[in-house]
Design an enzyme around this catalytic site. Structure first.
Site, PDB file in Angstrom:
ATOM      1  CG  HIS A 253      -1.995  -1.200   1.084  1.00  0.00           C
ATOM      2  ND1 HIS A 253      -2.990  -1.472   2.231  1.00  0.00           N
ATOM      3  CD2 HIS A 253      -1.992  -2.355   0.084  1.00  0.00           C
ATOM      4  CE1 HIS A 253      -3.493  -2.518   1.656  1.00  0.00           C
ATOM      5  NE2 HIS A 253      -3.113  -2.776   0.640  1.00  0.00           N
ATOM      6  CE1 TYR A 355     -14.088  10.353  -2.436  1.00  0.00           C
ATOM      7  CE2 TYR A 355     -12.693  11.640  -1.148  1.00  0.00           C
ATOM      8  CZ  TYR A 355     -13.373  11.437  -2.198  1.00  0.00           C
ATOM      9  OH  TYR A 355     -13.939  12.496  -2.968  1.00  0.00           O
ATOM     10  CE1 TYR A 366      -7.032  -8.851  -0.811  1.00  0.00           C
ATOM     11  CE2 TYR A 366      -6.033  -8.076   1.249  1.00  0.00           C
ATOM     12  CZ  TYR A 366      -6.131  -7.949  -0.137  1.00  0.00           C
ATOM     13  OH  TYR A 366      -6.048  -6.740  -0.753  1.00  0.00           O
TER      14      TYR A 366
END
Ligand code: HEC
Length: 471
Positions: A253, A355, A366
């Site tokens: 990331h 956001y 995951y």
């Protein structure tokens, strides 16, 4: 700042603990939940039985995510579908919706697979028929980004660390003297773009995973600009560099992409695995920045005057966006963002907006365990479109060429899963999403060529292709 951060950790733990305190703190994986609670009526392979098929894309009781979660939560008492409101948490129900969406897409890709072109084939799509042409076939190692100079030459980054100038199909040696990068997980040499005034100023901008003090164990996104003279990188200036505290050994990331518009440079910093740090405006992680081309901070940035805030922040609450594009018609900024498992997002980026990551998300973890039951919340932006299952969104272009007139100003979003999506925006809404191609490789980057063709940077196989009109 230190005390401030400790206080924040306390708050974030409280926030993540709250929803789990609800019905049960069980962290079952979605597939286990399904087998336990649903398979008896809907079939171990979703094929149906008493409850009907859940993977064929036919939704009798509504096809929106909200319809499906409502059916699971409240049941369909008259038809024999039990209510799970009391036995499953909102997080678990959301994870089941993600899981059903994955199965639905698996079925769809078997029954009506998206186009998987091979070179030279005429591929039909809704608005245009096209062919794929290979531009650079060999010699690249994990190419990450492509940029065009006004004279037609191309710049290509390779994640292990190289920047190359391609002239136009010949692959010369890498430019010497470019910054040292850490190729750590998803990090390395990432994005490249030329200055909008390149013809005059010669600046080229590079975004990469920077090693802390040359020490390759800790890294953070950094942006520099420099010039290329005699195949060498010179005149380097730092545009963005985080304080050493924000460097981390995490290999994931980093973001990123860069885009210029109206005298500003926008760029992405991923949340570096910090999750809740994306909500913290005193940290650079999980943010989109706006700066002047020389790195100075505009005074009218949303948090520029706020004490302790990082003044370059333009928007926050991002996980790991890796697509950024401007619509030249109204100068709106758009980004695509990797969600976790499910919940990749296509957003219009507004000044100061939140956001939502990781408080709201359409995805799950995951391993199939629930992440959050919230997909929306007041004060947090909703995506224009979201992809569940994930397309592993990477690379975004607003098509500005004239070779495909019906595609003009549509957005092309790539994904590491190999799909290229064409999204049409009308009156601020995403009104369509067509899969243009799949199966060529992992899509890293999508760019407009000066020739009006659409260029795609691929990994596995590492190459660059372009879409050209079929006739
Ligand atoms: C006791 C049997 C039973 C169990 C257990 C059950 N369902 Fe159902 N389910 C049904 C029936 C019956 C229907 C209605 C089918 C119809 O409309 O023909 C239904 C409908 C649905 C629908 C709506 C489908 C559509 O076409 O719109 C969804 C979604 C759904 N179930 C999900 C689940 C999930 C997820 C679970 C497990 C958490 C589950 N169901 C467990 C019997 C069951």
């Amino acid at each position: 700042m230190r005390t401030g951060r400790r206080a924040w950790i306390y708050v974030s733990l409280a926030l993540t603990a709250l929803p789990l305190a609800g019905i049960q703190a069980r962290q079952d994986k979605a597939n286990e939940l399904y087998l336990e609670s649903c398979a008896s009526c809907h079939g171990a392979n979703f094929e149906g039985g008493l409850g009907g098929n859940l993977a064929d894309g036919q939704w009798k009781h509504g096809s929106a995510d909200s319809d499906i979660s409502r059916v699971i939560s409240q049941g369909l008492p008259n038809l024999g579908m039990p209510s799970f409101e009391k036995t499953l948490s909102a997080e678990q129900i959301r994870s089941l919706v993600v899981y059903l969406r994955e199965k639905e897409k698996e079925t769809a890709s078997q029954t009506s697979p998206p186009p998987r072109p091979t070179e030279g084939d005429v591929v039909k799509s809704l608005e245009h028929d096209y062919k794929v042409e290979t531009v650079i076939k060999e010699g690249l190692r994990t190419p990450w980004s492509l940029a065009f100079l006004p004279d037609g030459r191309q710049l290509v980054t390779e994640r292990p660390g190289a920047l190359r100038m391609v002239d136009p199909t010949l692959l010369p040696e890498p430019i010497s003297g470019t910054p040292q990068v850490v190729e750590l997980g998803q990090g390395g040499m990432l994005d490249v773009i030329p200055s909008p005034d390149f013809a005059k100023d010669g600046w080229i901008y590079l975004a990469f995973a920077d090693p802390l003090d040359g020490e390759k164990k800790s890294a953070m996104l950094k942006i520099v600009r420099g010039r290329i003279r005699d195949q060498a990188w010179t005149d380097e200036e730092v545009i963005f560099q985080a304080a050493p505290d924000f460097y981390s050994p995490a290999g994931h990331h980093f973001g990123t992409r860069m885009a210029f518009d109206s005298g500003y440079l926008y760029f992405i910093v991923g949340e570096r695995g910090g999750m809740m740090e994306a909500q913290d405006i005193t940290r650079p992680n999980g943010k989109i920045f706006r700066v002047f081309p020389d790195g100075r901070i505009p005074e009218d940035n949303p948090f520029a005057a706020q004490k302790n805030a990082i003044p370059g922040i333009w928007s926050y609450g991002h996980r790991n966006p890796q697509g950024l594009a401007i619509d030249p018609r109204d100068h709106s900024l758009y980004a695509t963002e990797h969600g976790p498992r499910g919940g990749d997002e296509f957003n219009i980026i507004r000044k100061g907006a939140n956001y939502g990551w990781p408080v709201i998300s359409y995805g799950m973890n995951y391993d199939g365990t629930p992440l959050t039951g919230l997909t929306e919340k007041p004060g947090m932006e909703q995506p224009l479109a979201q992809w569940t299952p994930s397309i592993a969104a990477c690379g975004l272009a607003c098509y500005t060429g004239d070779k495909f007139p019906n595609w003009k100003h549509d957005f092309f979003a790539g994904g590491l899963r190999g799909e290229l999506h064409r999204i049409r925006i009308q009156n601020g809404k995403a009104i369509s999403d067509e899969i243009i191609l799949s199966g060529l490789g992992r899509i890293r980057d999508v760019r407009n060529g000066p020739d009006g063709y659409l260029y795609i940077v691929l990994n596995q196989p590492d190459c660059i292709v372009r879409l050209v009109p079929a006739k």
